[in-house]
Scaffold this motif. Structure first.
Motif, PDB file in Angstrom:
ATOM      1  N   THR A 174       0.799  -1.218   0.000  1.00  0.00           N
ATOM      2  CA  THR A 174       0.000   0.000   0.000  1.00  0.00           C
ATOM      3  C   THR A 174       0.832   1.268   0.000  1.00  0.00           C
ATOM      4  O   THR A 174       0.293   2.351  -0.192  1.00  0.00           O
ATOM      5  CB  THR A 174      -0.940   0.033   1.212  1.00  0.00           C
ATOM      6  N   SER A 175       2.129   1.154   0.189  1.00  0.00           N
ATOM      7  CA  SER A 175       2.957   2.360   0.236  1.00  0.00           C
ATOM      8  C   SER A 175       3.067   3.049  -1.122  1.00  0.00           C
ATOM      9  O   SER A 175       3.391   4.221  -1.197  1.00  0.00           O
ATOM     10  CB  SER A 175       4.352   2.030   0.770  1.00  0.00           C
ATOM     11  N   THR A 176       2.792   2.322  -2.199  1.00  0.00           N
ATOM     12  CA  THR A 176       2.906   2.912  -3.539  1.00  0.00           C
ATOM     13  C   THR A 176       1.558   3.262  -4.159  1.00  0.00           C
ATOM     14  O   THR A 176       1.502   3.800  -5.255  1.00  0.00           O
ATOM     15  CB  THR A 176       3.640   1.936  -4.479  1.00  0.00           C
ATOM     16  N   LEU A 177       0.468   2.965  -3.463  1.00  0.00           N
ATOM     17  CA  LEU A 177      -0.864   3.214  -4.003  1.00  0.00           C
ATOM     18  C   LEU A 177      -1.371   4.598  -3.591  1.00  0.00           C
ATOM     19  O   LEU A 177      -1.053   5.086  -2.508  1.00  0.00           O
ATOM     20  CB  LEU A 177      -1.847   2.166  -3.480  1.00  0.00           C
ATOM     21  N   LEU A 183     -17.552   6.549  -3.490  1.00  0.00           N
ATOM     22  CA  LEU A 183     -18.582   6.182  -4.459  1.00  0.00           C
ATOM     23  C   LEU A 183     -18.802   7.296  -5.484  1.00  0.00           C
ATOM     24  O   LEU A 183     -19.006   7.020  -6.672  1.00  0.00           O
ATOM     25  CB  LEU A 183     -19.893   5.844  -3.744  1.00  0.00           C
ATOM     26  N   ALA A 184     -18.739   8.549  -5.046  1.00  0.00           N
ATOM     27  CA  ALA A 184     -18.879   9.676  -5.985  1.00  0.00           C
ATOM     28  C   ALA A 184     -17.726   9.697  -6.968  1.00  0.00           C
ATOM     29  O   ALA A 184     -17.926   9.969  -8.165  1.00  0.00           O
ATOM     30  CB  ALA A 184     -18.957  10.983  -5.209  1.00  0.00           C
ATOM     31  N   ALA A 221      -7.157   4.496  -3.734  1.00  0.00           N
ATOM     32  CA  ALA A 221      -7.055   3.048  -3.948  1.00  0.00           C
ATOM     33  C   ALA A 221      -6.978   2.316  -2.607  1.00  0.00           C
ATOM     34  O   ALA A 221      -7.597   1.249  -2.440  1.00  0.00           O
ATOM     35  CB  ALA A 221      -5.840   2.719  -4.801  1.00  0.00           C
ATOM     36  N   ILE A 222      -6.251   2.893  -1.661  1.00  0.00           N
ATOM     37  CA  ILE A 222      -6.149   2.279  -0.334  1.00  0.00           C
ATOM     38  C   ILE A 222      -7.518   2.263   0.335  1.00  0.00           C
ATOM     39  O   ILE A 222      -7.922   1.258   0.925  1.00  0.00           O
ATOM     40  CB  ILE A 222      -5.112   3.031   0.525  1.00  0.00           C
ATOM     41  N   GLN A 223      -8.249   3.376   0.227  1.00  0.00           N
ATOM     42  CA  GLN A 223      -9.583   3.433   0.817  1.00  0.00           C
ATOM     43  C   GLN A 223     -10.507   2.403   0.181  1.00  0.00           C
ATOM     44  O   GLN A 223     -11.272   1.740   0.875  1.00  0.00           O
ATOM     45  CB  GLN A 223     -10.192   4.827   0.648  1.00  0.00           C
ATOM     46  N   LYS A 224     -10.414   2.270  -1.132  1.00  0.00           N
ATOM     47  CA  LYS A 224     -11.285   1.311  -1.814  1.00  0.00           C
ATOM     48  C   LYS A 224     -10.986  -0.110  -1.341  1.00  0.00           C
ATOM     49  O   LYS A 224     -11.913  -0.888  -1.073  1.00  0.00           O
ATOM     50  CB  LYS A 224     -11.119   1.416  -3.328  1.00  0.00           C
TER      51      LYS A 224
END
Length: 135
Positions: free
Chosen positions: A6-9, A127-128, A13-16
């Motif tokens: 996750t360090s490169t995202l 979602l938005a 994307a992490i939230q998703k």
């Protein structure tokens, strides 16, 4: 779900990934098999839990005498003779313990409401963004 560095995202994307994992866990916990999208399902569940927490912020301590009298009266006029009065009194005592706990933990309930507010806001934004990306 696969492990992802996750360090490169990007943050979105992490939230998703986080919200999809949460939706999966909640679906498993409630054995839900609806056709609703995972994130929509999670949003609905968060809104329901927040609503429950908001209603738990009552002035519980004022209800203790009313509830106790109601259950004591019920125990004295027990319609079901198969249920022992001792069992009914034990259930009443458990209810009173729960009400006392609720009346003493208003801060915790308020913190949970605030937490769910943040979760709902973050999920709404995600979602938005997805709708914007698809359009």
């Amino acid at each position: 779900m696969e492990e992802v560095n996750t360090s490169t995202l990007p943050k979105e994307a992490i939230q998703k990934i986080y919200f999809e994992e949460e939706a999966s866990r909640i679906r498993k916990a409630f054995a839900n098999k609806s056709d609703e999208e995972d994130l929509d399902y999670l949003l609905h569940q968060l809104q329901c839990i927040k609503s429950l927490m908001v209603h738990l912020r009552l002035p519980w301590d004022r209800l203790i005498p009313v509830l106790f009298r109601s259950f004591a009266y019920y125990c004295m006029r027990q319609p079901d003779e198969m249920v022992s009065k001792r069992k009914a009194y034990q259930l009443t005592a458990q209810l009173m313990d729960s009400v006392t706990f609720m009346s003493q933990n208003g801060r915790m309930i308020n913190a949970l409401v605030e937490f769910f507010n943040h979760q709902i806001d973050d999920l709404d934004k995600l979602l938005a963004e997805e709708v914007k990306t698809v359009s």
